[in-house]
Scaffold this motif. Structure first.
Motif, short mmCIF file in Angstrom:
data_model
loop_
_atom_site.label_atom_id
_atom_site.label_comp_id
_atom_site.label_asym_id
_atom_site.label_seq_id
_atom_site.Cartn_x
_atom_site.Cartn_y
_atom_site.Cartn_z
N THR A 145 -31.21 5.50 29.40
CA THR A 145 -30.65 5.13 28.15
C THR A 145 -29.78 3.84 28.62
O THR A 145 -29.36 3.19 29.74
CB THR A 145 -29.58 6.55 29.05
OG1 THR A 145 -29.73 7.32 28.19
CG2 THR A 145 -28.24 6.36 28.02
N ILE A 146 -28.97 2.91 27.41
CA ILE A 146 -27.88 2.19 27.87
C ILE A 146 -26.96 2.29 27.87
O ILE A 146 -26.55 3.38 26.85
CB ILE A 146 -28.42 1.17 26.82
CG1 ILE A 146 -30.49 0.55 27.02
CG2 ILE A 146 -27.40 -0.37 26.31
CD1 ILE A 146 -30.62 -0.48 25.12
N TYR A 147 -26.46 1.76 29.13
CA TYR A 147 -25.11 2.23 29.15
C TYR A 147 -24.00 0.99 29.28
O TYR A 147 -24.11 0.58 29.40
CB TYR A 147 -24.37 3.33 30.46
CG TYR A 147 -24.99 4.38 30.64
CD1 TYR A 147 -24.41 5.43 30.13
CD2 TYR A 147 -26.70 4.77 31.36
CE1 TYR A 147 -24.90 6.84 30.62
CE2 TYR A 147 -27.26 5.64 31.52
CZ TYR A 147 -26.77 6.98 30.75
OH TYR A 147 -27.08 8.30 30.98
N LEU A 148 -22.46 1.48 28.10
CA LEU A 148 -21.53 0.22 27.98
C LEU A 148 -20.62 0.60 27.65
O LEU A 148 -20.03 1.62 27.06
CB LEU A 148 -22.07 -0.10 26.84
CG LEU A 148 -21.72 -1.14 25.77
CD1 LEU A 148 -22.06 -2.29 26.54
CD2 LEU A 148 -22.08 -1.44 23.99
N ASP A 149 -19.88 0.26 28.47
CA ASP A 149 -17.93 0.45 28.08
C ASP A 149 -17.27 -1.04 27.13
O ASP A 149 -17.81 -2.23 28.43
CB ASP A 149 -17.28 0.71 29.18
CG ASP A 149 -15.78 0.89 28.82
OD1 ASP A 149 -16.01 0.57 28.18
OD2 ASP A 149 -15.66 1.13 29.50
N THR A 150 -17.25 -0.88 26.16
CA THR A 150 -17.10 -2.09 25.74
C THR A 150 -15.93 -2.85 25.84
O THR A 150 -15.66 -4.56 25.66
CB THR A 150 -16.72 -1.91 24.04
OG1 THR A 150 -16.33 -1.00 23.95
CG2 THR A 150 -18.05 -1.41 22.72
N PRO A 191 -22.68 -3.46 31.42
CA PRO A 191 -23.19 -2.70 30.78
C PRO A 191 -24.57 -2.88 31.51
O PRO A 191 -25.05 -3.87 32.14
CB PRO A 191 -24.13 -3.54 29.68
CG PRO A 191 -22.43 -4.79 29.26
CD PRO A 191 -22.38 -4.45 30.97
N PHE A 192 -25.80 -1.33 31.52
CA PHE A 192 -26.95 -1.30 32.43
C PHE A 192 -27.59 -0.88 31.60
O PHE A 192 -27.01 0.59 30.81
CB PHE A 192 -26.44 -0.77 33.68
CG PHE A 192 -26.33 0.41 33.81
CD1 PHE A 192 -26.60 1.52 33.85
CD2 PHE A 192 -24.47 0.81 33.78
CE1 PHE A 192 -26.04 2.56 34.14
CE2 PHE A 192 -23.80 1.96 33.67
CZ PHE A 192 -24.26 3.43 34.03
N TYR A 193 -28.63 -0.57 32.04
CA TYR A 193 -29.79 0.36 31.56
C TYR A 193 -30.40 1.16 32.48
O TYR A 193 -30.88 0.95 33.87
CB TYR A 193 -31.44 -0.53 30.93
CG TYR A 193 -32.09 0.33 30.51
CD1 TYR A 193 -32.37 0.68 29.39
CD2 TYR A 193 -33.55 0.56 31.53
CE1 TYR A 193 -33.46 1.65 29.17
CE2 TYR A 193 -34.50 1.48 31.35
CZ TYR A 193 -34.51 2.01 29.71
OH TYR A 193 -35.56 2.78 28.92
N CYS A 194 -30.37 2.99 32.69
CA CYS A 194 -30.85 3.70 33.45
C CYS A 194 -32.36 4.16 32.54
O CYS A 194 -32.78 4.53 31.68
CB CYS A 194 -29.81 4.71 33.61
SG CYS A 194 -30.64 6.00 34.54
N GLY A 251 -37.40 0.58 43.11
CA GLY A 251 -38.93 1.08 42.44
C GLY A 251 -39.52 0.72 41.29
O GLY A 251 -38.53 0.19 40.65
N GLY A 252 -39.52 1.96 41.06
CA GLY A 252 -39.94 2.37 39.76
C GLY A 252 -38.56 2.89 38.54
O GLY A 252 -38.71 3.38 37.71
N GLY A 253 -37.50 2.95 39.20
CA GLY A 253 -36.03 4.36 38.69
C GLY A 253 -35.64 3.38 39.04
O GLY A 253 -35.25 2.60 38.97
N GLY A 254 -34.28 4.25 38.30
CA GLY A 254 -32.35 4.14 39.06
C GLY A 254 -32.50 3.46 38.35
O GLY A 254 -32.27 2.41 36.88
N VAL A 255 -31.27 3.25 38.48
CA VAL A 255 -30.74 2.10 37.52
C VAL A 255 -30.70 0.61 37.42
O VAL A 255 -30.94 0.21 38.78
CB VAL A 255 -28.70 1.68 37.97
CG1 VAL A 255 -27.54 0.70 36.92
CG2 VAL A 255 -28.39 3.49 37.81
N VAL A 256 -31.35 -0.19 36.75
CA VAL A 256 -32.00 -1.65 36.23
C VAL A 256 -30.62 -2.32 35.03
O VAL A 256 -29.92 -2.08 34.42
CB VAL A 256 -33.84 -1.74 36.58
CG1 VAL A 256 -33.71 -1.11 37.31
CG2 VAL A 256 -33.39 -1.45 34.92
N GLY A 257 -30.76 -4.28 35.60
CA GLY A 257 -30.50 -4.16 34.43
C GLY A 257 -29.07 -4.38 34.27
O GLY A 257 -28.28 -4.99 32.74
#
Ligand SMILES: [Zn+2]
Length: 322
Positions: free
Chosen positions: A166-171, A158-161, A39-45
């Motif tokens: 916030t963008i989350y990333l474990d290199t 990597p994902f966007y919440c 929907g409009g929220g949550g984890v995407v990308g």
């Protein structure tokens, strides 16, 4: 480090939105579930959302079924060095002050790329009226407890919440899963990954995520959302060597055709059909969430040719995606 992409050594960096949040507090417990658009929220990308499912099917995971276990118990989970961000493995992004620092370190290059993306999108005419920077780029190690999207591990990529912007990333993702796909994480490939996630932030600001109704399949809204993020990444890539920062300096001064080619290659390597093939599976478009290699390449290049016109990236109106 060591890549052809060069940053203006005299440019100042703003590290205020990039932080190392350390290793996740807990690795058990709830998972974030399917990291698709809800929907409009949550984890995407998540750039490669289906990978961990396939790895699980290949027996690379810890056995058992269910996505939760794939996320929490995959063989690809990197060891978290220490807990709760208190270990010596955390990086102080505050030490990234100039483009020279970005030329020397991958961590500071992340800050520089974030700065360039923020500079670009804050001035983009069709976005500037809605613009605010992302809340943060949270770099984690192994696992992370997000503010708005539950727990996640390296496996999801990597994902966007959108709930915490916030963008989350474990290199470590670049050395594990991305490498499994045959990818080569050159500096500009890393930049493309961040630009794609930043594209989701732009979609969030523009309200595009609310358009997503269908989560899977070759013409699904999820695929359209992902291809649009690739297109936005291409828009930035085309402009990256001309965007001035707040001091009037251009941050990225050198970008080669090879850099661009690598980014296009990376877009292909995270295509759903490529991943399905690479993992020994059958190509099944009905399971696609991000689009095929050809589509991802096509939309990245469409963005590069868009001349800063965001309407060129209207994947939701496109009849044909490839
Ligand atoms: Zn994405």
């Amino acid at each position: 480090m060591g890549g052809p992409m060069r940053f203006n050594s005299k440019a100042n960096l703003d590290s205020s939105r990039t932080r190392d949040v350390g290793g996740g507090g807990r690795t058990g417990g709830g998972s974030i579930g399917l990291p698709h658009v809800a929907g409009g929220g949550g984890v995407v990308g998540v750039i490669i959302a289906i990978i961990y499912v396939i790895i699980q099917m290949q027996g690379g995971g810890s056995g058992g079924g269910g996505l939760g276990q794939a996320i929490n118990g995959s063989a690809f989970t990197t060891n978290s060095v220490g807990l709760s961000g208190s270990s010596g493995s955390t990086f102080d992004y505050g030490t990234c002050e100039t483009g020279e620092d970005a030329n020397r370190s991958d961590e500071c290059a992340l800050v520089a790329v974030e700065n360039s993306l923020t500079d670009y999108w804050s001035k983009q005419p069709q976005v500037s009226g809605h613009f605010q920077p992302e809340q943060a780029i949270d770099v984690f190690h192994g696992s992370v407890q997000t503010n708005g999207c539950g727990n996640a591990t390296t496996d999801v990529g990597p994902f966007y919440c959108s709930d915490d912007q916030t963008i989350y990333l474990d290199t470590a993702f670049y050395d594990t899963i991305f490498k499994q796909l045959g990818g080569d994480a050159t500096p500009f490939v890393r930049a493309y990954v961040i630009a794609h996630e930043y594209g989701h932030h732009i979609q969030d600001l523009l309200g595009t995520m609310g358009k997503v109704r269908t989560q899977q399949g070759p013409d699904s809204d999820s695929v359209r959302l992902e291809l649009q993020a690739d297109c936005y990444a291409g828009m930035w890539a085309a402009a990256a060597t001309t965007v001035p920062d707040s001091d009037g300096n251009v941050l990225i001064e050198d970008l080669t055709q090879q850099d661009i080619n690598h980014a296009i290659g990376a877009a292909k390597e995270v295509g759903d059909d490529y991943i399905q093939q690479r993992m020994g599976g059958r190509v099944n478009p009905e399971q696609w969430t991000h689009g095929s290699s050809a589509e991802r390449e096509h939309w990245f290049q469409t963005g590069m040719n868009a001349h800063d016109d965001i309407k060129a990236c209207d994947t939701f109106s496109a009849r044909k995606l490839g």
